[in-house]
Scaffold this active site. Structure first.
Site, PDB file in Angstrom:
ATOM      1  N   LYS A   1     -43.161  28.589   3.457  1.00  0.00           N
ATOM      2  CA  LYS A   1     -42.766  29.559   2.429  1.00  0.00           C
ATOM      3  C   LYS A   1     -41.258  29.710   2.435  1.00  0.00           C
ATOM      4  CE  LYS A   1     -44.902  33.204  -0.018  1.00  0.00           C
ATOM      5  NZ  LYS A   1     -45.762  34.367  -0.049  1.00  0.00           N
TER       6      LYS A   1
ATOM      7  N   THR B   1     -52.129  29.659  -7.508  1.00  0.00           N
ATOM      8  CA  THR B   1     -51.632  29.629  -6.130  1.00  0.00           C
ATOM      9  C   THR B   1     -51.482  28.169  -5.741  1.00  0.00           C
ATOM     10  OG1 THR B   1     -53.713  29.332  -4.980  1.00  0.00           O
ATOM     11  CG2 THR B   1     -53.138  31.568  -5.598  1.00  0.00           C
TER      12      THR B   1
ATOM     13  N   GLU C   1     -54.520  35.765  -4.267  1.00  0.00           N
ATOM     14  CA  GLU C   1     -55.979  35.903  -4.268  1.00  0.00           C
ATOM     15  C   GLU C   1     -56.441  37.342  -4.077  1.00  0.00           C
ATOM     16  OE1 GLU C   1     -54.284  33.483  -2.857  1.00  0.00           O
ATOM     17  OE2 GLU C   1     -55.469  31.651  -2.612  1.00  0.00           O
TER      18      GLU C   1
HETATM   19  P1  AMP Z   1     -48.869  34.296  -2.285  1.00  0.00           P
HETATM   20  O1  AMP Z   1     -50.254  33.973  -2.680  1.00  0.00           O
HETATM   21  O2  AMP Z   1     -47.854  33.316  -2.766  1.00  0.00           O
HETATM   22  O3  AMP Z   1     -48.529  35.709  -2.621  1.00  0.00           O
HETATM   23  O4  AMP Z   1     -48.767  34.182  -0.705  1.00  0.00           O
HETATM   24  C1  AMP Z   1     -49.641  34.889   0.160  1.00  0.00           C
HETATM   25  C2  AMP Z   1     -49.283  34.576   1.579  1.00  0.00           C
HETATM   26  O5  AMP Z   1     -47.944  35.013   1.857  1.00  0.00           O
HETATM   27  C3  AMP Z   1     -50.130  35.243   2.634  1.00  0.00           C
HETATM   28  O6  AMP Z   1     -51.347  34.573   2.849  1.00  0.00           O
HETATM   29  C4  AMP Z   1     -49.202  35.156   3.835  1.00  0.00           C
HETATM   30  O7  AMP Z   1     -49.221  33.860   4.417  1.00  0.00           O
HETATM   31  C5  AMP Z   1     -47.846  35.389   3.216  1.00  0.00           C
HETATM   32  N1  AMP Z   1     -47.496  36.819   3.277  1.00  0.00           N
HETATM   33  C6  AMP Z   1     -47.554  37.716   2.269  1.00  0.00           C
HETATM   34  N2  AMP Z   1     -47.145  38.925   2.687  1.00  0.00           N
HETATM   35  C7  AMP Z   1     -46.828  38.815   3.992  1.00  0.00           C
HETATM   36  C8  AMP Z   1     -46.363  39.709   5.000  1.00  0.00           C
HETATM   37  N3  AMP Z   1     -46.081  40.995   4.743  1.00  0.00           N
HETATM   38  N4  AMP Z   1     -46.177  39.213   6.243  1.00  0.00           N
HETATM   39  C9  AMP Z   1     -46.428  37.921   6.540  1.00  0.00           C
HETATM   40  N5  AMP Z   1     -46.875  37.014   5.633  1.00  0.00           N
HETATM   41  C10 AMP Z   1     -47.066  37.464   4.377  1.00  0.00           C
END
Ligand code: AMP
Length: 545
Positions: free
Chosen positions: A441, A185, A331
């Protein structure tokens, strides 16, 4: 009294065996680099995954619990690696091919990868990574995805490596808490950190992924994996899909809107997963069709990785395509919450149903969720009070690979601090309202604001700089660099961009710059990002699509 149940260690080999025993006829349909379709049955995936396992152990002598990396698109070979690497007693380490060569090299070194399995079409990327490796010297195995390419010196061909009889292959006996896979990550600052999943966590996660109220996965499904298999293991859906006996459809590198519509028309998926950016692109292509398309009726879409706008849910519903939102993180394996639809929801007017589906939802079975303020005090579930979202569960990481425990990431009582800020309503439905982690993001990939600020401030003509996220219609968010020139200096946006280009992955290179006289600061001298976010709230990024 003692439990009379058997102590059977959980293992992903159980999922592979089940697929080989009961679902041999199910198919993995993929797209080759030249866009031709190719399919492989689960019976073949089963046989070949075991052949890979035997080869890794016997021919490459990969030690137990050591990492074997993949640098691959989504296709049947990659699925074989998902099961064959753990079946060898090794750890599946998926490399994100969108990162810069320096980042990939850091990650390979950090994981200590013994073997790297690379698509032939990605060899040019690997050739840029290899000279940057400092600690590891992995053996290279090349997947003939396009086929017909010469092997680099010292490399092994995937097909000749696995060409062996593994019908008597015996899985190594494993403790269910031994590692099965790892993903990295990107943190707010510094280098990416590894999350290591166990056989136990992966199997429990896969089983709960088959609960109907999440995305209703079954043996009747044809699952289109648009989410890359290097992003939290394509949300670990390949494991659930094999467990359920669902067909899988793999787009390879063909991820444009028209390409995906072609694939959907050809393969008729019943369930598809991807980040909102992908679906926005598909919606545009749907609304301005180059021709009439025969799309799958009633397709469900698991959309996550970023917030899903209510309008997107409504827009797709008009095409008889139904979005299920998932919230999670690398995570959290990643299933953390889903806005489960209860019967009461179906009695609401359609617009309110869509609003509910746009929430991040209730914790998945076996996961606990709460919100807490900066002091750690739990916040009420009133739909108004917000706090950091914290989670705990058997597939939530309790640490990071090879780094000292970071108190900023875990609470004293052992919950994961997600860095997401949310509210929870009286029914337990969580809504993300903000992010406390300083990250951007963009199209599903993270950009660290802090790292980008440091790079910008390395430019000799920049006095100081702050980076915030601004909106972009396709990518969701893009970085805006707010910078101050040194007195008498002349650097401009184009010059700064060229300075940054060699240091960043392509998606992380900013297109938006704002030159100011001073950056607002807090009383303690930190950049006042809240003020910057207010100032540029309506700014839309000029990044190309
Ligand atoms: P990753 O570890 O790259 O999968 O990113 C995880 C992060 O993506 C989370 O902590 C959120 O900040 C964002 N995220 C993932 N799913 C959602 C969702 N459905 N709505 C809003 N943010 C999301």
């Amino acid at each position: 009294m003692k439990s009379t149940m058997m102590q059977v260690p959980l293992s992903t080999n159980m999922i592979l065996e089940r697929a080989g025993t009961y679902f041999g006829e199910r198919q993995v349909l993929g797209r080759l680099p030249d866009k031709r379709y190719a399919s492989r049955s689960y019976a073949e995936v089963y046989r070949r995954a075991r052949q890979l396992a035997q080869a890794l152990r016997e021919e490459l002598a990969v030690p137990r619990n050591e990492a074997v990396a993949t640098l691959c698109w989504n296709h049947a070979w990659h699925l074989e690696c998902y099961f064959g690497i753990p079946a060898a007693g090794a750890v599946l380490h998926t490399l994100n091919l969108r990162l810069s060569p320096a980042e990939i090299a850091y990650i390979v070194d950090d994981a200590g990868d013994r073997v790297v399995i690379v698509d032939d079409v990605l060899l040019p990327l690997w050739e840029k990574v290899r000279p940057l490796l400092r600690a590891s010297n992995p053996r290279l195995v090349v997947v003939p995805y396009a086929g017909g390419m010469a092997l680099p010196d010292g490399a092994l061909g995937y097909e000749s490596l696995i060409d062996r009889d593994a019908s008597a292959y015996a899985y190594p006996v494993q403790d269910e808490n031994e590692p099965v896979g790892m993903c990295y990550t990107s943190g707010t600052t510094g280098q990416p950190k590894g999350v290591v999943y166990s056989h136990r966590s992966m199997v429990l996660h896969a089983a709960v992924g088959c609960v109907p109220d999440l995305f209703d996965l079954s043996a009747r499904d044809r699952v289109l994996l648009v989410t890359p298999m290097f992003h939290a293991n394509a949300w670990a859906v390949p494991f659930s899909a094999l467990m359920a006996g669902a067909d899988q459809i793999m787009p390879g590198p063909h991820l444009g809107g028209e390409d995906l519509l072609d694939l959907m028309e050809h393969a008729q998926p019943t369930l598809a997963l991807g980040v909102p950016t992908i679906w926005m692109m598909i919606h545009q292509a749907l609304e301005a069709p180059t021709r009439e398309r025969r799309l799958p009726k009633g397709m469900r879409m698991l959309v996550g990785g970023a917030a899903v706008p209510t309008s997107m849910i409504a827009n797709f519903a008009r095409h008889d395509m139904h979005i299920v939102q998932g919230w999670g993180m690398t995570e959290t394996s990643p299933l953390g919450s889903v806005p489960v639809v209860k019967p009461e929801t179906l009695e609401l007017p359609l617009s309110q149903q869509h609003e509910r589906r746009a929430m991040q939802g209730i914790a998945t079975p076996l996961v606990e969720m709460r919100i807490a303020d900066e002091t750690g005090a739990p916040q009420p579930w009133d739909g108004q009070s917000s706090g950091e979202v914290q989670v705990r569960g058997p597939w939530v990481t309790g640490d990071y690979h090879g780094v000292p425990r970071d108190p900023a990431k875990f609470t004293a009582d052992g919950w994961l601090r997600t860095g997401d800020v949310g509210t929870i309503d009286a029914d337990g439905y969580m809504r993300i309202v903000d992010r406390s982690k300083d990250l951007i993001k963009s199209g599903g990939e993270w950009i660290s604001s802090v790292d980008l600020e440091n790079l910008v401030m390395n430019h000799p003509d920049v006095a100081e700089a702050a980076v915030i996220a601004i909106a972009h219609p396709k990518w969701g968010e893009r970085p805006l660099v707010v910078a101050v020139r040194r007195a008498g200096a002349e650097v401009d946006s184009a010059g700064l961009r060229e300075f940054l280009r060699p240091k960043l992955a392509r998606f992380a290179l900013p297109d938006d710059f704002e030159w100011v006289d001073a950056i607002p600061r807090t009383s303690t001298g930190k950049f006042l990002k809240t003020r910057l976010r207010e100032l540029y709230r309506d700014r839309v990024s000029a990044s190309p699509d």
